[in-house]
Design an enzyme around this catalytic site. Structure first.
Site, PDB file in Angstrom:
ATOM      1  N   SER A 252      -1.563  -0.833  11.940  1.00 16.71           N
ATOM      2  CA  SER A 252      -2.126  -1.109  10.715  1.00 16.71           C
ATOM      3  C   SER A 252      -1.630  -2.092   9.629  1.00 16.71           C
ATOM      4  O   SER A 252      -2.429  -2.480   8.862  1.00 16.71           O
ATOM      5  CB  SER A 252      -2.628   0.171   9.845  1.00 16.71           C
ATOM      6  OG  SER A 252      -1.323   0.771   9.251  1.00 16.71           O
TER       7      SER A 252
ATOM      8  N   LYS B 225       1.089   1.461   3.813  1.00 12.59           N
ATOM      9  CA  LYS B 225       0.040   0.513   3.646  1.00 12.59           C
ATOM     10  C   LYS B 225       0.332  -0.204   2.404  1.00 12.59           C
ATOM     11  O   LYS B 225       1.289  -0.403   1.870  1.00 12.59           O
ATOM     12  CB  LYS B 225      -1.320   1.357   3.165  1.00 12.59           C
ATOM     13  CG  LYS B 225      -1.948   2.100   4.329  1.00 12.59           C
ATOM     14  CD  LYS B 225      -2.422   1.455   5.301  1.00 12.59           C
ATOM     15  CE  LYS B 225      -3.107   2.552   6.504  1.00 12.59           C
ATOM     16  NZ  LYS B 225      -1.982   2.896   7.055  1.00 12.59           N
TER      17      LYS B 225
END
Lengths: 189, 189
Positions: B109, B146
């Site tokens: 990600s 993230k």
DNA sequence: TAGTATAGTAAACATTTGTTCACTTTGTCA
DNA sequence: TGACAAAGTGAACAAATGTTTACTATACTA
């Protein structure tokens, strides 16, 4: 508390690049008998942070290492003493300090393999390079960092990892100076 | 030759995590008088690889460091003594060993910011996180790595660096545990 | 080839090291 | 409250440490 003492010894080590002597630990811990230090030292040896070679005291690998956690999807990555995995970065990244150096990356020709401008790469100059390795090479008199490839005839050429740049086929010569062993990027001060 | 002795001492250090004593250097160098060692040690101090604190001998930062080269377009990156830039990776990457740990990255990600599956990231758990930082966070009970963002209302959310994944807006809660200080990737054994 | 600096030897040294001993203080909890 | 383990004290010790001295071998250079 033993973990305080560990912190204090580590602080000393990071500052002085060596372990404190018993006399110095007396000051650090605010104690007055060497026997107390002796006991503490052997507790730290039991814990696996220090070791003895003859009479000489030395830190173990664990002393330098950071705990390594795995990211479990649900639930927090195990932190405390449950984790037995530790990693010392210097040891991990540089197997052969004598024949390694760092190179600051300029340019964006390797973005697709996750090497960005400003990153440091560890270059080892002794290892043999194979196709697929990222290498520091001199191609027709110019030094560059690219992926080593071989064409159908087995002749080596250099390939960027950025669609904006074409592969480089040597006109005269291609010398491999070293291969990239690791990539290091610092994100924030 | 002094540079041989430097190599030998470094080898000893990397193996034992401490400097050799005079007696041990006698063996290493194949000499028989402590005075010879004494002279060598002071030569190494002059060179800036070792230092003395009182009677105690300790390595300097230079002792651990790798030379850092810049890639000059035409001409080889300056190697030898011309370069005065040295970098110790442990020192460079981990400012605060006590509150840092390593996390092995799983998932893709964050590929667009050059963080791949299998990379290690250094996480510092004390620093305050700002929008744009890559953070280790718990969002609605799930842990993830993230980019931290804020929307127009100033509410934080998490953004992947991969077009295939959508941003994550917390339904219940978003806790920032630490921020990514560095990325480390090893390429070859 | 002689002269001189460099590198090494051997012995002696005061300090400091880690270790051991017997004893005292502190804190815990039954 | 008393008993007991844990933590600390202080002195004594042999062994090892780094330093100094005076002398010798080696190698370089003028």
């Amino acid at each position: 508390m033993i973990s305080e003492k560990i912190s204090q010894i580590k602080k000393f080590y990071y500052k002085h690049k060596r372990l404190p002597s018993y006399a110095e630990m007396l000051k650090i811990f605010g104690l007055s008998s060497k026997k107390s230090i002796y006991d503490i030292v052997y507790k730290l040896i039991d814990v696996g942070l220090l070791k003895k070679e003859g009479k000489k005291l030395a830190p173990t690998t664990k002393f330098f290492s950071l705990p390594v956690l795995g990211l479990v999807k649900a639930g927090f990555p195990i932190l405390a003493d449950e984790t037995r995995d530790y990693l010392s970065l210097d040891d991990y990244l540089i197997e052969d300090p004598q024949s390694s150096f760092l190179l600051r990356v300029s340019g964006d020709s390797l973005v697709e393999v996750g090497i960005f401008e400003g990153d440091y790469v560890v270059i080892n100059k002794t290892k043999t390079a194979y196709p697929g390795d990222i290498v520091l090479a001199e191609i027709d008199g110019e030094w560059t960092l690219k992926i080593l490839r071989k064409d159908q005839q087995g002749s080596p050429y250099l390939q960027p990892a950025n669609p904006r740049y074409p592969p480089l086929y040597p006109k005269l010569k291609l010398d491999i100076f070293g291969i990239v062993k690791a990539v290091i990027r610092k994100l924030r001060n």
